[in-house]
Every structure is written in C-alpha cells, then in structure tokens.
Design a protein around this motif. Structure first.
Motif, PDB file in Angstrom:
ATOM      1  N   GLY A 115       0.854  -1.180   0.000  1.00  0.00           N
ATOM      2  CA  GLY A 115       0.000   0.000   0.000  1.00  0.00           C
ATOM      3  C   GLY A 115       0.885   1.223   0.000  1.00  0.00           C
ATOM      4  N   PRO A 116       0.299   2.397   0.099  1.00  0.00           N
ATOM      5  CA  PRO A 116       1.126   3.611   0.134  1.00  0.00           C
ATOM      6  C   PRO A 116       2.009   3.637   1.366  1.00  0.00           C
ATOM      7  N   GLU A 117       3.222   4.143   1.204  1.00  0.00           N
ATOM      8  CA  GLU A 117       4.145   4.283   2.333  1.00  0.00           C
ATOM      9  C   GLU A 117       3.873   5.625   3.015  1.00  0.00           C
ATOM     10  N   ILE A 118       3.602   5.578   4.304  1.00  0.00           N
ATOM     11  CA  ILE A 118       3.131   6.748   5.033  1.00  0.00           C
ATOM     12  C   ILE A 118       4.067   7.036   6.194  1.00  0.00           C
ATOM     13  N   CYS A 119       4.374   8.298   6.392  1.00  0.00           N
ATOM     14  CA  CYS A 119       5.198   8.690   7.531  1.00  0.00           C
ATOM     15  C   CYS A 119       4.495   9.777   8.330  1.00  0.00           C
ATOM     16  N   ILE A 120       4.891   9.888   9.586  1.00  0.00           N
ATOM     17  CA  ILE A 120       4.408  10.948  10.465  1.00  0.00           C
ATOM     18  C   ILE A 120       5.604  11.755  10.933  1.00  0.00           C
ATOM     19  N   VAL A 169      12.061   4.779  13.177  1.00  0.00           N
ATOM     20  CA  VAL A 169      12.028   6.056  13.896  1.00  0.00           C
ATOM     21  C   VAL A 169      13.346   6.791  13.697  1.00  0.00           C
ATOM     22  N   LYS A 170      13.262   8.027  13.236  1.00  0.00           N
ATOM     23  CA  LYS A 170      14.442   8.860  13.060  1.00  0.00           C
ATOM     24  C   LYS A 170      14.334  10.037  14.021  1.00  0.00           C
ATOM     25  N   VAL A 171      15.314  10.171  14.896  1.00  0.00           N
ATOM     26  CA  VAL A 171      15.296  11.200  15.935  1.00  0.00           C
ATOM     27  C   VAL A 171      16.186  12.365  15.503  1.00  0.00           C
ATOM     28  N   ILE A 172      15.618  13.564  15.546  1.00  0.00           N
ATOM     29  CA  ILE A 172      16.364  14.770  15.181  1.00  0.00           C
ATOM     30  C   ILE A 172      16.373  15.695  16.384  1.00  0.00           C
ATOM     31  N   TYR A 173      17.561  16.039  16.858  1.00  0.00           N
ATOM     32  CA  TYR A 173      17.703  16.844  18.066  1.00  0.00           C
ATOM     33  C   TYR A 173      17.743  18.338  17.732  1.00  0.00           C
ATOM     34  N   ARG A 174      17.277  19.143  18.664  1.00  0.00           N
ATOM     35  CA  ARG A 174      17.307  20.589  18.472  1.00  0.00           C
ATOM     36  C   ARG A 174      18.671  21.106  18.895  1.00  0.00           C
ATOM     37  N   MET A 215      11.811  20.276   6.847  1.00  0.00           N
ATOM     38  CA  MET A 215      12.913  19.316   6.807  1.00  0.00           C
ATOM     39  C   MET A 215      12.398  17.894   6.656  1.00  0.00           C
ATOM     40  N   ALA A 216      11.262  17.606   7.290  1.00  0.00           N
ATOM     41  CA  ALA A 216      10.701  16.256   7.230  1.00  0.00           C
ATOM     42  C   ALA A 216      10.276  15.884   5.814  1.00  0.00           C
ATOM     43  N   ILE A 217       9.856  16.869   5.034  1.00  0.00           N
ATOM     44  CA  ILE A 217       9.491  16.583   3.636  1.00  0.00           C
ATOM     45  C   ILE A 217      10.679  15.992   2.886  1.00  0.00           C
ATOM     46  N   VAL A 218      11.851  16.573   3.071  1.00  0.00           N
ATOM     47  CA  VAL A 218      13.060  16.075   2.417  1.00  0.00           C
ATOM     48  C   VAL A 218      13.379  14.665   2.892  1.00  0.00           C
ATOM     49  N   MET A 219      13.321  14.448   4.201  1.00  0.00           N
ATOM     50  CA  MET A 219      13.602  13.121   4.759  1.00  0.00           C
ATOM     51  C   MET A 219      12.599  12.090   4.246  1.00  0.00           C
ATOM     52  N   ALA A 220      11.336  12.485   4.140  1.00  0.00           N
ATOM     53  CA  ALA A 220      10.303  11.566   3.654  1.00  0.00           C
ATOM     54  C   ALA A 220      10.553  11.178   2.200  1.00  0.00           C
ATOM     55  N   ARG A 221      10.952  12.151   1.397  1.00  0.00           N
ATOM     56  CA  ARG A 221      11.230  11.860  -0.009  1.00  0.00           C
ATOM     57  C   ARG A 221      12.417  10.904  -0.133  1.00  0.00           C
ATOM     58  N   GLU A 222      13.454  11.139   0.661  1.00  0.00           N
ATOM     59  CA  GLU A 222      14.628  10.272   0.621  1.00  0.00           C
ATOM     60  C   GLU A 222      14.303   8.858   1.109  1.00  0.00           C
TER      61      GLU A 222
END
Length: 554
Positions: A115-120, A169-174, A215-222
C-alpha cells in the motif's frame, strides 16, 4: 421363551455393569485432563510477585539504574523501588515479551499487503509514557516511518536512546547546528508565515513545527514515502470507515488527482480528574463540526460548550496528510501547500484525529511552566492563539491549587450524566474504544518493556565506545548530510520571486482555529439568487463543501 429370557438376563446385567465402569473411567480421565490443562494455563499466565521492568525508570544521573534494580532480585531495597516512576502506568507485575500476532512493517514495501508508504512527523518534548504507545499504535495502523524532532525530556538520553532503537524512527535533536540550518530556510524570506515570527510561546512553537515539517518533507522523499502527516504526540489517527482499521487503506482510496486530505479532529471529553494515561483511559470524544449536521451543531452549541469560549477547548480545524510531491511545503502545523500550484484538498467524512487535550490535570501547569508571559488578558494574547489556552494559563499562574481543581472540574471534566447522555444521543459526543483496546493489547504483549530493556542492554555493551562519541554521532541524527540545496536555501532570487508571485494572497499559513461559534452562524448559509437553496461554507478555507464519493468531502 421363558427359559430363553431367563438365560439372557444375567448376561445383560453383566454388560450394563461393564459399560457403566467404562463411562466412569472416561469421565474421570476427562476431568483430570481438564483440571491439568487449567492448572497449566494458570501457571504459564501467572504474573504475581515479579517486578516489571517497565515500571521503573532510571535517574538522569544513573541511566542504567533500572537494569541493576531489576536484575538485583529480591535483595534490592524498597527505597530504590519507590523512587522509580511508573513509565507506562502499569501495575508492578511481570509482563511477558511476546507479541500476540502483532505484525509491524518497517520500511517501504515490507507490509504483507503493498500500500502507500506513510510517515508521520512530529515535534515533541514528551517522555516514553506517551511516545511509545503513540508510535506503536500508529505502526499497527500501517505507518512505517516517524521523523521525531525532540527537545527537553524527549531529547534526554533515557528517552532518546529508546526512540533511536525503534525501527523506522528517526530522531532529530534541536542542536545549534539544526537551528543554524533552519535559519537559512527560504521560509524566513517569504510572507505566508511572517505573522508568526518573533513572538513567544505558541507562536514560537508554531514556527518551529513548520520549519521541522519543511525538513521532514526532504527526509520523507529520501525514505521513499508516498504520504506525510504532521501529528502531535497527544493525537491519534482514527481511521474510521476502513474495514481493516488501516491508514494505508484509507489513503490508498484517495483519488489520484487529490494532493492533500484533511482529518477533522475530535476532542477528548474526560470524565474524571485522575487520568494518568489518556490513550488508555479516555473513551468519550466531542465530534467535529465537519462530521455533524449543522442544525444539530448550532442547536446544541450552548449545552456542548458548557460556558467555555468555544465549542472545542482548543483547535477545531483538523490535521492533514499530503502526497510527497515536488515543491511541497508546510502551511503551518495544520496544513500543507505547494509552491507551484494550488493543491486539491478533500476531507474525510468518517476518519478523524483524536486530540487528547487537557486530559490530565497536570496539563494546566505544564503549559504555564513552558511560557514566560505575564498572566494578564493583554499579555496572553501575545503568547496564545486560542481563548481557552489563554484562560487556562491565567488560572494556572494566579489561582491556588484548590481553585485550579475547581476550574478544571467546571471547564474540562464532564460530570453531568444527563447532559452526557443527551449529547451522546444527538451524536455530538461519541464513544471510541479502538485505541484503548489496541494500546492495552500492545502493553500486555510486553512490547514497551521489551524495547526499553533491549535499547539499554545494547547500550551497556557499547558503553566504552559510545563514551567517545559526540552528541551528533550516527545515533544522534542532526542535519549533517542534508544539503542546503535540498531545502532550496540557495535558489536564485528570480526563482523566489516567481514562487512568491504564484503563491498569491490565498496561501498564508493556517493557524489552529476554533470551530464555528454562534456569532458565525450567519456566515454558514448563503442564498443563491432566487433558488432558496443553501450552501455550506468551510470557514477554515473559504471554499464550498460539496459531497464527494468514497467517504470524502471536497
């Protein structure tokens, strides 16, 4: 004949005795077998007397303390046990780490049905007691990837180490590097988010969420994702209208020419003040305006509002999912947009986002502690976008503990049984049990315990190596390796002007908005010339709502 009968009588009596004896032995054997099986089942499911690792959590200065405590056996001191918090609110009993047919798909194409690959993507400061149930619940629904921008408690070693160990799960720190990278974003040179810049509290959070979404849009595309959803960790997707309780099924049925789809939100309606785990303890929700008949909505508006400023305590304009397309951008925390076209957007007629807002009494003080504004009517307008948040901040900042509890009971808790029954009958309130059942099943499977123990056991093995690594190692995912070109930071001024000219005035960021009020009622009906027909207007977009097939409205 009399002789014949006399001859047969003794044989018949002997046969009867033999048959009775056989039946007795069979019944005895079956009884013993059933008792043995019941005893065996009781033994393998017995949970008494053993401590559950999930009920203990380490001190910040002793990250491996919970392992030592639980491996120490009966000799550990009661004081160390009492000092440990119940991370996921379970009773202190053993939990077996089996999975009871739960099947999680990790990564593109790994599900049993393609099915479609979905991310949050999310921006959070929550601890494991909230994030673990949130992640695994959405994995059950078919979400494969999570881009989690973490800070404060969520960025602490105790929490982040566990989050990093979860597949998908990809964790991105501030970090300072992240902030420097986001400072270069093209968003700062555009007008659609400008009204939220350089303001405190909720406005600052809104901008931060938007930059993280970019930033998440780029990560999702990759990562090969097809859809992206922005969701807070106090929200759960409710895929009503699907036969398999699946977000994948829901989005696979969206028409191909649709770019974005809105999940109207339902708001938690709590019935007591001692809730510790909202996802497992709240079953009553107030339905969104979009899912109600307008006569029912306005006819019961006053009763449903209960003296609060609006129908919902917080926002009422839902959250949305967007296809991963070229030139996709966030449009604030609640919507997406596209730099080069006007995206086609529809709404789900059954599916929703469940928003667990102010579901714990501590939510009052937590908002107060995160914001440094003065508790005055004038100053809170600089800090909060919604009236209820402003009132809650003032109460939490100025009232005594007893006064806060009284206010919370009057404004948040639903104690009037007759009113609840009336609104449930009208459909304004609804009972939803599926998330409770799923999360309880996950908890009983032991998966939350297992992921914590597994993460920290692995950390113990690599302790000597990890001590030499910086916070921005491979486990600490920052922004290195993501070129500024991917975010459009080095585009020519001509391109930027072209985009700005195309965007026009209709693409400003959509903030959290309250549902329609009684004052807005006249805006919802427009008379077509001479026909007398009515057209319902969507206040959140200014677009007419028309019925669409397959469970959507457009």
């Amino acid at each position: 004949m009399a002789g014949l009968h006399a001859t047969l009588r003794p044989a018949s009596s002997s046969s009867s005795v033999s048959s009775t004896s056989t039946h007795s032995r069979l019944l005895l054997f079956l009884s013993v077998l059933l008792i043995s099986l019941a005893t065996f089942a009781f033994i393998i499911q017995w949970r008494g007397g053993l401590p559950d690792l999930i009920t203990r959590w380490p001190n910040e200065n002793d990250p491996l303390g919970f392992l030592a405590m639980d491996l120490a056996g009966p000799g550990r001191s009661s004081s160390s046990s009492d000092a440990c918090a119940d991370v996921l609110g379970q009773s202190r009993v053993a939990s077996f780490t089996y999975y009871r047919n739960w099947n999680f798909s990790f990564g593109p194409g790994s599900g049993s049905e393609k099915g479609p690959e979905i991310c949050i993507t999310t921006s959070t400061s929550a601890g494991l007691e909230q994030t673990l149930p949130w992640i695994y619940y959405h994995k059950v629904l078919g979400i494969t990837n999570f881009f989690m921008f973490v800070e404060r408690k969520a960025a602490s070693k105790n929490v982040s180490k566990v989050l990093e160990s979860i597949p998908g799960v990809k964790v991105i720190y501030r970090t300072r590097e992240l902030e420097e990278e986001q400072a270069k974003s093209r968003i700062w040179n555009e007008s659609w988010l400008a009204n939220f810049f350089y303001k405190p509290c909720n406005y600052e959070l809104f901008v931060k969420q938007t930059l993280n979404m970019e930033m998440a849009i780029v990560m999702a595309r990759e990562a090969g994702m097809d859809w992206i959803i922005h969701l807070d960790t106090d929200e759960l997707i409710y895929p009503a209208g699907t036969s398999h309780y699946s977000v994948q099924q829901l989005l696979s049925e969206v028409p191909e020419d649709v770019d974005m789809v809105v999940f109207p939100n339902y708001e938690s309606s709590i019935e007591r003040d001692d809730i510790k785990e909202p996802f497992s303890e709240v079953s009553m929700f107030k339905k969104n305006f979009d899912h109600l008949n307008k006569e029912t909505y306005f006819g019961s508006y006053k009763a449903a509002t209960r003296g609060n400023p609006n129908y919902f305590m917080t926002y009422g304009n839902g959250k949305s999912a967007a296809r991963i397309e070229e030139n996709l951008r966030p449009n604030g925390a609640h919507r997406w947009h596209n730099y080069m076209k006007e995206p086609k957007e529809i709404k789900f007629e059954e599916a929703a986002v469940l928003h667990y807002t102010y579901s714990k009494f501590s939510d009052l003080t937590s908002r107060r502690d995160r914001c440094g504004c003065k508790p005055t009517q004038e100053d809170v307008k600089r800090c909060f976008m919604l009236d209820f948040d402003r009132n809650a901040f003032i109460i939490a900042s100025t009232a005594s503990e007893a006064e806060m509890h009284q206010w919370y009971h009057e404004r948040v808790i639903w104690t009037d049984t007759a009113l609840k029954q009336k609104l449930l009958k009208l459909g304004i309130l609804t009972r939803i049990y599926a998330p409770m059942v799923i999360i309880q099943g996950l908890r009983e499977s032991g998966i939350f315990t297992n992921v914590i123990v597994s993460a920290w056991s692995e950390d113990t093995k690599e302790k000597s190596l990890s001590s030499t690594k910086s916070n921005n190692s491979s486990g600490n995912i920052g922004t290195k390796g993501i070129s500024s070109r991917k975010f459009g930071y080095k585009e020519s001024q001509a391109t930027i002007r072209k985009v700005l000219n195309f965007a026009g005035n209709g693409s400003y960021a959509i903030p959290p908005q309250s549902p329609p009020s009684m004052d807005d009622m006249h805006l919802h009906t427009l008379r077509k010339g001479g026909e007398g027909s009515e057209l319902l207007i969507d206040l959140f977009h200014g677009n007419p709502l028309a019925s669409c097939s397959r469970g959507f409205s457009q």
